[in-house]
Design a protein around this motif. Structure first.
Motif, PDB file in Angstrom:
ATOM      1  N   VAL A 122      31.220  43.136  19.684  1.00  0.00           N
ATOM      2  CA  VAL A 122      31.035  41.233  19.934  1.00  0.00           C
ATOM      3  C   VAL A 122      30.060  40.947  19.921  1.00  0.00           C
ATOM      4  O   VAL A 122      28.711  41.812  20.251  1.00  0.00           O
ATOM      5  N   MET A 123      29.742  40.136  18.724  1.00  0.00           N
ATOM      6  CA  MET A 123      28.811  39.338  19.062  1.00  0.00           C
ATOM      7  C   MET A 123      29.145  37.655  19.521  1.00  0.00           C
ATOM      8  O   MET A 123      29.580  36.363  18.705  1.00  0.00           O
ATOM      9  N   PRO A 124      28.922  37.480  20.694  1.00  0.00           N
ATOM     10  CA  PRO A 124      29.047  35.931  21.279  1.00  0.00           C
ATOM     11  C   PRO A 124      28.153  35.489  21.217  1.00  0.00           C
ATOM     12  O   PRO A 124      27.218  35.971  20.424  1.00  0.00           O
ATOM     13  N   ASN A 125      27.850  33.543  21.430  1.00  0.00           N
ATOM     14  CA  ASN A 125      26.619  33.085  21.863  1.00  0.00           C
ATOM     15  C   ASN A 125      26.594  32.276  22.719  1.00  0.00           C
ATOM     16  O   ASN A 125      28.533  32.198  23.475  1.00  0.00           O
ATOM     17  N   THR A 126      25.691  31.580  23.311  1.00  0.00           N
ATOM     18  CA  THR A 126      25.928  30.871  24.334  1.00  0.00           C
ATOM     19  C   THR A 126      26.741  29.859  24.694  1.00  0.00           C
ATOM     20  O   THR A 126      27.008  29.469  26.000  1.00  0.00           O
ATOM     21  N   PRO A 127      27.384  29.120  24.130  1.00  0.00           N
ATOM     22  CA  PRO A 127      28.495  28.143  23.915  1.00  0.00           C
ATOM     23  C   PRO A 127      29.530  28.852  25.012  1.00  0.00           C
ATOM     24  O   PRO A 127      30.347  27.736  25.614  1.00  0.00           O
ATOM     25  N   CYS A 128      29.574  29.637  25.189  1.00  0.00           N
ATOM     26  CA  CYS A 128      30.756  30.484  25.772  1.00  0.00           C
ATOM     27  C   CYS A 128      30.781  30.409  27.055  1.00  0.00           C
ATOM     28  O   CYS A 128      31.812  30.167  27.625  1.00  0.00           O
ATOM     29  N   LEU A 129      29.691  29.906  27.164  1.00  0.00           N
ATOM     30  CA  LEU A 129      29.635  29.387  28.373  1.00  0.00           C
ATOM     31  C   LEU A 129      30.355  28.223  29.419  1.00  0.00           C
ATOM     32  O   LEU A 129      30.474  28.057  30.356  1.00  0.00           O
ATOM     33  N   VAL A 130      29.980  27.287  27.934  1.00  0.00           N
ATOM     34  CA  VAL A 130      31.069  25.947  28.424  1.00  0.00           C
ATOM     35  C   VAL A 130      32.001  26.154  27.663  1.00  0.00           C
ATOM     36  O   VAL A 130      33.290  24.757  27.388  1.00  0.00           O
ATOM     37  N   LYS A 131      32.948  27.253  27.199  1.00  0.00           N
ATOM     38  CA  LYS A 131      34.029  27.867  26.730  1.00  0.00           C
ATOM     39  C   LYS A 131      34.191  27.294  25.557  1.00  0.00           C
ATOM     40  O   LYS A 131      35.424  25.480  24.654  1.00  0.00           O
ATOM     41  N   GLN A 132      32.605  27.040  24.678  1.00  0.00           N
ATOM     42  CA  GLN A 132      33.107  26.514  23.151  1.00  0.00           C
ATOM     43  C   GLN A 132      32.097  27.429  22.221  1.00  0.00           C
ATOM     44  O   GLN A 132      31.173  27.354  21.536  1.00  0.00           O
ATOM     45  N   GLY A 133      32.488  28.469  22.670  1.00  0.00           N
ATOM     46  CA  GLY A 133      31.803  29.522  22.097  1.00  0.00           C
ATOM     47  C   GLY A 133      32.107  29.872  20.943  1.00  0.00           C
ATOM     48  O   GLY A 133      33.233  29.254  20.619  1.00  0.00           O
ATOM     49  N   ALA A 134      31.204  30.566  19.654  1.00  0.00           N
ATOM     50  CA  ALA A 134      32.024  31.376  18.489  1.00  0.00           C
ATOM     51  C   ALA A 134      31.496  32.522  18.700  1.00  0.00           C
ATOM     52  O   ALA A 134      30.246  33.145  18.542  1.00  0.00           O
ATOM     53  N   SER A 135      32.443  33.232  18.394  1.00  0.00           N
ATOM     54  CA  SER A 135      32.367  34.902  18.482  1.00  0.00           C
ATOM     55  C   SER A 135      32.939  35.616  17.073  1.00  0.00           C
ATOM     56  O   SER A 135      33.532  34.775  16.594  1.00  0.00           O
ATOM     57  N   ALA A 136      32.422  36.973  16.668  1.00  0.00           N
ATOM     58  CA  ALA A 136      32.711  37.628  15.888  1.00  0.00           C
ATOM     59  C   ALA A 136      32.259  39.194  16.493  1.00  0.00           C
ATOM     60  O   ALA A 136      32.358  38.948  16.659  1.00  0.00           O
ATOM     61  N   PHE A 137      33.611  39.901  16.060  1.00  0.00           N
ATOM     62  CA  PHE A 137      33.981  41.176  16.552  1.00  0.00           C
ATOM     63  C   PHE A 137      34.176  42.115  15.461  1.00  0.00           C
ATOM     64  O   PHE A 137      35.014  41.342  14.460  1.00  0.00           O
ATOM     65  N   ALA A 138      33.945  43.054  15.979  1.00  0.00           N
ATOM     66  CA  ALA A 138      33.803  44.449  14.555  1.00  0.00           C
ATOM     67  C   ALA A 138      35.120  45.963  14.994  1.00  0.00           C
ATOM     68  O   ALA A 138      34.164  45.705  16.399  1.00  0.00           O
ATOM     69  N   ARG A 139      35.776  46.763  14.606  1.00  0.00           N
ATOM     70  CA  ARG A 139      36.740  48.002  15.140  1.00  0.00           C
ATOM     71  C   ARG A 139      34.874  48.380  14.591  1.00  0.00           C
ATOM     72  O   ARG A 139      35.078  49.142  13.963  1.00  0.00           O
ATOM     73  N   GLY A 140      36.037  49.595  16.038  1.00  0.00           N
ATOM     74  CA  GLY A 140      35.292  51.504  15.311  1.00  0.00           C
ATOM     75  C   GLY A 140      36.015  52.502  16.013  1.00  0.00           C
ATOM     76  O   GLY A 140      36.735  51.609  17.139  1.00  0.00           O
ATOM     77  N   GLY A 141      35.650  53.319  16.413  1.00  0.00           N
ATOM     78  CA  GLY A 141      36.928  54.340  16.667  1.00  0.00           C
ATOM     79  C   GLY A 141      38.159  54.288  15.716  1.00  0.00           C
ATOM     80  O   GLY A 141      38.348  54.077  15.319  1.00  0.00           O
ATOM     81  N   GLN A 142      38.548  54.703  17.708  1.00  0.00           N
ATOM     82  CA  GLN A 142      40.396  54.620  16.793  1.00  0.00           C
ATOM     83  C   GLN A 142      40.622  52.507  16.901  1.00  0.00           C
ATOM     84  O   GLN A 142      42.260  53.126  17.453  1.00  0.00           O
ATOM     85  N   ALA A 143      40.503  52.258  17.356  1.00  0.00           N
ATOM     86  CA  ALA A 143      40.613  50.757  17.837  1.00  0.00           C
ATOM     87  C   ALA A 143      41.098  50.063  16.637  1.00  0.00           C
ATOM     88  O   ALA A 143      41.759  50.593  15.215  1.00  0.00           O
ATOM     89  N   SER A 144      43.031  49.357  17.088  1.00  0.00           N
ATOM     90  CA  SER A 144      43.543  49.213  15.956  1.00  0.00           C
ATOM     91  C   SER A 144      43.756  47.387  16.122  1.00  0.00           C
ATOM     92  O   SER A 144      43.424  46.923  16.600  1.00  0.00           O
TER      93      SER A 144
END
Length: 274
Positions: A122-144
């Protein structure tokens, strides 16, 4: 894995981002305090996590792994390899490991843990601290796809989340990861302009910040292209077009595009070094 409500979530690392994410999971009803654990070597971090979330804290990383269905790795990048070495004998293929450690590729986790593990970066950003984050994520291994849906729901408790190929996470870093710093400069500059024109500093900053927040909500809520929304407030021969002309002369758009490009390239460089 069980339904989202009541999912057992463990945090390795109890810093500010982990605390904010745990708080979002609990306040949203994604899970409950008695189903959340966090470990950290620093007692002060454990105490703050427990105080702000009501969840349980321990010193041992292995205790977290033994208890949780989803393990969120939120330690500094330089500590990731040591933590993976420590937990690899305890982590099972039934558990999902989610990393928010910046710059650590999925290949590192596969190398340390094996190809059978369920991994999401996951690549989050600091506005997550105030519940206004913009995150992106990528799967690896056997993640479904189910794992991806779970992580999207998890991250959505503190903002928005989108799935991308891992190859695009450097661009995400350059845009939303580093982006808050660009916008802080925009807010500061707007405030400076207001002060120059006679507004008190506290009023200028409040108006500037709310204007940025309101404009962002307009984009997200309406789904309109930003250019269309810009045109809607730009009257012929009016004040707004005069201001936009000044921004074009100063190269605002070019500067912001260059900032994203520079930050993305730096993220790529740092990834190669790691």
């Amino acid at each position: 894995m069980s339904e989202n409500r009541g999912v057992k979530v463990g945090f390795i690392g109890a810093g500010r981002m982990a605390t904010a994410l745990a708080g979002g999971l609990i306040s949203s009803g994604f899970t409950t305090p008695d189903h959340v654990w966090a470990s950290d070597t620093f007692e002060a971090a454990r105490e703050r996590f427990a105080q702000e979330t009501g969840a349980q804290t321990v010193e041992s990383n292995l205790t977290v792994v033994e208890q949780a269905e989803v393990i969120i790795l939120s330690v500094k990048p330089q500590h990731v390899a040591d933590v993976l070495e420590e937990i690899k004998g305890t982590l099972t293929d039934r558990q999902l490991l989610v990393s928010i450690a910046a710059g650590c590729p999925l290949s590192l986790f596969v190398e340390k843990l094996g190809k059978t593990k369920r991994l999401i970066r996951v690549m989050p950003n600091t506005p997550c601290l105030v519940k206004q984050g913009a995150s992106a994520f990528a799967r690896g291994g056997q993640a479904s796809e189910t794992d991806a849906s779970l992580v999207e729901s998890l991250l959505s408790t503190v903002g928005i989340a989108v799935e991308v190929p891992e190859s695009q996470l450097d661009a995400v870093t350059g845009l939303s990861g580093s982006g808050p710093a660009y916008i802080y400069q925009v807010i500061e500059a707007l405030s400076d302009g207001g002060v120059r024109m006679g507004l008190p500093r506290h009023i200028a900053t409040q108006l500037a910040a709310q204007t940025v927040k309101g404009a962002a909500e307009m984009v997200l809520e309406t789904g309109e292209h930003p250019g269309t929304l810009k045109d809607a407030v730009t009257s012929p021969g009016g004040t707004t077009i005069a201001g936009i002309h000044a921004l074009e002369a100063g190269g605002l758009r070019n500067s912001l595009m260059n900032a994203v490009t520079a930050a993305t390239n730096r993220s790529i460089e740092l990834g190669k070094q790691s």
